[in-house]
Design a protein around this motif. Structure first.
Motif, PDB file in Angstrom:
ATOM      1  N   GLY A 137       0.819  -1.201   0.000  1.00  0.00           N
ATOM      2  CA  GLY A 137       0.000   0.000   0.000  1.00  0.00           C
ATOM      3  C   GLY A 137       0.852   1.250   0.000  1.00  0.00           C
ATOM      4  N   GLY A 138       0.224   2.381   0.215  1.00  0.00           N
ATOM      5  CA  GLY A 138       0.929   3.658   0.229  1.00  0.00           C
ATOM      6  C   GLY A 138       1.700   3.877  -1.057  1.00  0.00           C
ATOM      7  N   ALA A 139       2.982   4.192  -0.933  1.00  0.00           N
ATOM      8  CA  ALA A 139       3.828   4.413  -2.097  1.00  0.00           C
ATOM      9  C   ALA A 139       3.981   3.137  -2.926  1.00  0.00           C
ATOM     10  CB  ALA A 139       5.202   4.917  -1.665  1.00  0.00           C
ATOM     11  N   ASP A 140       3.724   1.970  -2.300  1.00  0.00           N
ATOM     12  CA  ASP A 140       3.829   0.686  -2.999  1.00  0.00           C
ATOM     13  C   ASP A 140       2.511   0.256  -3.627  1.00  0.00           C
ATOM     14  OD1 ASP A 140       6.482   0.474  -2.140  1.00  0.00           O
ATOM     15  OD2 ASP A 140       5.894  -0.510  -0.287  1.00  0.00           O
ATOM     16  N   ALA A 141       1.485   1.108  -3.596  1.00  0.00           N
ATOM     17  CA  ALA A 141       0.188   0.740  -4.172  1.00  0.00           C
ATOM     18  C   ALA A 141       0.360   0.443  -5.648  1.00  0.00           C
ATOM     19  CB  ALA A 141      -0.819   1.869  -3.958  1.00  0.00           C
ATOM     20  N   PRO A 142      -0.434  -0.480  -6.186  1.00  0.00           N
ATOM     21  CA  PRO A 142      -0.252  -0.862  -7.583  1.00  0.00           C
ATOM     22  C   PRO A 142      -0.540   0.272  -8.559  1.00  0.00           C
ATOM     23  CG  PRO A 142      -2.230  -1.874  -6.670  1.00  0.00           C
ATOM     24  CD  PRO A 142      -1.519  -1.194  -5.537  1.00  0.00           C
ATOM     25  N   ASN A 178      -0.666  -0.565 -14.560  1.00  0.00           N
ATOM     26  CA  ASN A 178      -0.069  -1.627 -15.353  1.00  0.00           C
ATOM     27  C   ASN A 178       0.536  -2.757 -14.514  1.00  0.00           C
ATOM     28  OD1 ASN A 178       1.990   0.008 -14.418  1.00  0.00           O
ATOM     29  ND2 ASN A 178       3.245  -0.218 -16.237  1.00  0.00           N
ATOM     30  N   THR A 179       0.149  -2.856 -13.240  1.00  0.00           N
ATOM     31  CA  THR A 179       0.619  -3.927 -12.365  1.00  0.00           C
ATOM     32  C   THR A 179      -0.071  -5.233 -12.730  1.00  0.00           C
ATOM     33  OG1 THR A 179       0.981  -2.357 -10.568  1.00  0.00           O
ATOM     34  CG2 THR A 179       0.784  -4.671  -9.951  1.00  0.00           C
ATOM     35  N   LEU A 180       0.705  -6.323 -12.787  1.00  0.00           N
ATOM     36  CA  LEU A 180       0.110  -7.631 -13.052  1.00  0.00           C
ATOM     37  C   LEU A 180      -0.864  -8.002 -11.946  1.00  0.00           C
ATOM     38  CD1 LEU A 180       3.238  -9.636 -14.234  1.00  0.00           C
ATOM     39  CD2 LEU A 180       1.357  -8.801 -15.651  1.00  0.00           C
ATOM     40  N   GLY A 181      -1.909  -8.715 -12.296  1.00  0.00           N
ATOM     41  CA  GLY A 181      -2.883  -9.158 -11.318  1.00  0.00           C
ATOM     42  C   GLY A 181      -4.024  -8.175 -11.179  1.00  0.00           C
ATOM     43  N   HIS A 198     -13.660  12.658  -0.486  1.00  0.00           N
ATOM     44  CA  HIS A 198     -13.233  11.503   0.312  1.00  0.00           C
ATOM     45  C   HIS A 198     -11.778  11.141   0.014  1.00  0.00           C
ATOM     46  CE1 HIS A 198     -17.186  10.422   2.001  1.00  0.00           C
ATOM     47  NE2 HIS A 198     -17.635  11.009   0.912  1.00  0.00           N
ATOM     48  N   GLY A 199     -11.034  12.066  -0.595  1.00  0.00           N
ATOM     49  CA  GLY A 199      -9.611  11.874  -0.831  1.00  0.00           C
ATOM     50  C   GLY A 199      -9.242  11.263  -2.169  1.00  0.00           C
ATOM     51  N   ALA A 200     -10.193  10.987  -3.043  1.00  0.00           N
ATOM     52  CA  ALA A 200      -9.883  10.388  -4.342  1.00  0.00           C
ATOM     53  C   ALA A 200      -9.144  11.381  -5.229  1.00  0.00           C
ATOM     54  CB  ALA A 200     -11.166   9.931  -5.037  1.00  0.00           C
ATOM     55  N   GLU A 201      -8.219  10.857  -6.017  1.00  0.00           N
ATOM     56  CA  GLU A 201      -7.470  11.672  -6.966  1.00  0.00           C
ATOM     57  C   GLU A 201      -7.470  10.981  -8.323  1.00  0.00           C
ATOM     58  OE1 GLU A 201      -3.526  12.529  -5.583  1.00  0.00           O
ATOM     59  OE2 GLU A 201      -4.215  12.977  -3.557  1.00  0.00           O
ATOM     60  N   LEU A 202      -7.666  11.754  -9.377  1.00  0.00           N
ATOM     61  CA  LEU A 202      -7.577  11.201 -10.727  1.00  0.00           C
ATOM     62  C   LEU A 202      -6.158  10.729 -10.991  1.00  0.00           C
ATOM     63  CD1 LEU A 202      -9.603  13.781 -12.865  1.00  0.00           C
ATOM     64  CD2 LEU A 202     -10.167  11.367 -12.527  1.00  0.00           C
ATOM     65  N   LEU A 203      -6.020   9.551 -11.599  1.00  0.00           N
ATOM     66  CA  LEU A 203      -4.688   9.078 -11.997  1.00  0.00           C
ATOM     67  C   LEU A 203      -4.249   9.750 -13.293  1.00  0.00           C
ATOM     68  CD1 LEU A 203      -4.787   5.258 -11.257  1.00  0.00           C
ATOM     69  CD2 LEU A 203      -3.710   7.076  -9.943  1.00  0.00           C
ATOM     70  N   GLY A 204      -5.168   9.937 -14.187  1.00  0.00           N
ATOM     71  CA  GLY A 204      -4.889  10.589 -15.466  1.00  0.00           C
ATOM     72  C   GLY A 204      -5.960  11.625 -15.714  1.00  0.00           C
ATOM     73  N   GLU A 205      -6.672  11.455 -16.816  1.00  0.00           N
ATOM     74  CA  GLU A 205      -7.722  12.392 -17.187  1.00  0.00           C
ATOM     75  C   GLU A 205      -9.042  11.656 -17.360  1.00  0.00           C
ATOM     76  OE1 GLU A 205      -6.726  14.542 -20.769  1.00  0.00           O
ATOM     77  OE2 GLU A 205      -4.594  14.292 -20.337  1.00  0.00           O
ATOM     78  N   VAL A 206     -10.124  12.424 -17.347  1.00  0.00           N
ATOM     79  CA  VAL A 206     -11.416  11.899 -17.781  1.00  0.00           C
ATOM     80  C   VAL A 206     -11.347  11.867 -19.306  1.00  0.00           C
ATOM     81  CG1 VAL A 206     -13.895  12.337 -17.903  1.00  0.00           C
ATOM     82  CG2 VAL A 206     -12.643  12.809 -15.771  1.00  0.00           C
ATOM     83  N   GLY A 242      -8.251   5.613  -4.828  1.00  0.00           N
ATOM     84  CA  GLY A 242      -9.198   5.714  -3.722  1.00  0.00           C
ATOM     85  C   GLY A 242      -8.557   5.381  -2.398  1.00  0.00           C
ATOM     86  N   PRO A 243      -9.360   4.946  -1.428  1.00  0.00           N
ATOM     87  CA  PRO A 243      -8.840   4.645  -0.093  1.00  0.00           C
ATOM     88  C   PRO A 243      -7.787   3.546  -0.143  1.00  0.00           C
ATOM     89  CG  PRO A 243     -11.154   4.002  -0.285  1.00  0.00           C
ATOM     90  CD  PRO A 243     -10.777   4.674  -1.551  1.00  0.00           C
ATOM     91  N   SER A 244      -6.786   3.675   0.709  1.00  0.00           N
ATOM     92  CA  SER A 244      -5.698   2.701   0.827  1.00  0.00           C
ATOM     93  C   SER A 244      -4.949   2.500  -0.479  1.00  0.00           C
ATOM     94  CB  SER A 244      -6.215   1.359   1.358  1.00  0.00           C
ATOM     95  OG  SER A 244      -6.840   1.530   2.610  1.00  0.00           O
ATOM     96  N   GLY A 245      -5.020   3.484  -1.380  1.00  0.00           N
ATOM     97  CA  GLY A 245      -4.269   3.428  -2.623  1.00  0.00           C
ATOM     98  C   GLY A 245      -4.890   2.587  -3.723  1.00  0.00           C
ATOM     99  N   ILE A 246      -6.099   2.055  -3.505  1.00  0.00           N
ATOM    100  CA  ILE A 246      -6.701   1.203  -4.534  1.00  0.00           C
ATOM    101  C   ILE A 246      -7.147   2.042  -5.725  1.00  0.00           C
ATOM    102  CG2 ILE A 246      -7.446  -0.563  -2.901  1.00  0.00           C
ATOM    103  CD1 ILE A 246     -10.274   0.531  -3.189  1.00  0.00           C
ATOM    104  N   ILE A 247      -7.205   1.400  -6.881  1.00  0.00           N
ATOM    105  CA  ILE A 247      -7.644   2.081  -8.087  1.00  0.00           C
ATOM    106  C   ILE A 247      -9.107   1.735  -8.339  1.00  0.00           C
ATOM    107  CG2 ILE A 247      -7.334   2.319 -10.573  1.00  0.00           C
ATOM    108  CD1 ILE A 247      -4.372   1.634 -10.122  1.00  0.00           C
ATOM    109  N   VAL A 248      -9.906   2.772  -8.488  1.00  0.00           N
ATOM    110  CA  VAL A 248     -11.328   2.628  -8.801  1.00  0.00           C
ATOM    111  C   VAL A 248     -11.550   3.305 -10.147  1.00  0.00           C
ATOM    112  CG1 VAL A 248     -13.662   3.275  -8.103  1.00  0.00           C
ATOM    113  CG2 VAL A 248     -11.982   2.626  -6.369  1.00  0.00           C
ATOM    114  N   ALA A 249     -12.132   2.577 -11.087  1.00  0.00           N
ATOM    115  CA  ALA A 249     -12.463   3.145 -12.398  1.00  0.00           C
ATOM    116  C   ALA A 249     -13.944   3.451 -12.452  1.00  0.00           C
ATOM    117  CB  ALA A 249     -12.070   2.163 -13.504  1.00  0.00           C
ATOM    118  N   LEU A 250     -14.273   4.501 -13.188  1.00  0.00           N
ATOM    119  CA  LEU A 250     -15.683   4.896 -13.360  1.00  0.00           C
ATOM    120  C   LEU A 250     -16.006   4.920 -14.849  1.00  0.00           C
ATOM    121  CD1 LEU A 250     -15.780   7.934 -10.891  1.00  0.00           C
ATOM    122  CD2 LEU A 250     -16.356   5.536 -10.411  1.00  0.00           C
ATOM    123  N   ALA A 251     -17.203   4.477 -15.188  1.00  0.00           N
ATOM    124  CA  ALA A 251     -17.654   4.476 -16.581  1.00  0.00           C
ATOM    125  C   ALA A 251     -19.054   5.046 -16.671  1.00  0.00           C
ATOM    126  CB  ALA A 251     -17.647   3.047 -17.137  1.00  0.00           C
TER     127      ALA A 251
END
Length: 141
Positions: free
Chosen positions: A74-79, A82-85, A106-114, A128-137
């Motif tokens: 997690g944290g700086a080591d969050a995937p 392009n991380t496998l798995g 709630h602390g979410a930050e865009l990784l790239g662009e919409v 998102g929380p704990s460094g997880i990636i959440v995608a929206l469509a």
């Protein structure tokens, strides 16, 4: 599929994040003992979970906070994207811009662009929380 589990470091914050996204809290529990130890291959498992249900009732997300043994990574080591798995969970939303704005509180930050994919979708990846990636469509048209 029954559910997807995500390990988080702040269960209350992660629960609030996914409630803001439109999921419903189905229940909370503490698990420990021989069954989770044997299932995970870890000794002394003690965790708190929040089971979240999508509004359509067809999918569930299990948020897990390990009380023992401590979570790793997690944290700086969050995937990265392009991380496998398994690296992200995507949710369909009605209004992408509104959803991004609400999740930023709630602390979410865009990784790239919409971005827009042809005339079919508007898409984005958020951290998102704990460094997880959440995608929206957001389906267009």
């Amino acid at each position: 599929m029954d559910n997807v589990a995500v390990v988080v470091d702040d269960l209350a914050a992660a629960t609030a994040f996914f409630i803001e996204l439109g999921l419903e809290l189905e229940g909370e529990a503490q698990v420990e003992g021989a069954v989770p130890d044997r299932m995970t291959g870890l000794d002394g498992v003690r965790s708190a979970i929040a089971m979240m249900r999508t509004p359509d009732g067809h999918s569930r997300l299990e948020l897990t906070k390990f009380l023992a043994p401590a979570a790793v990574g997690g944290g700086a080591d969050a995937p990265a994207p392009n991380t496998l798995g398994l690296h992200r969970v995507m949710f369909a939303v009605d209004d992408l811009d509104d959803t991004v704005a609400r999740l930023r509180r709630h602390g979410a930050e865009l990784l790239g662009e919409v971005v827009q994919y042809e005339d079919a979708y508007r898409l984005c990846d958020l951290r998102g929380p704990s460094g997880i990636i959440v995608a929206l469509a957001q389906r267009l048209g």
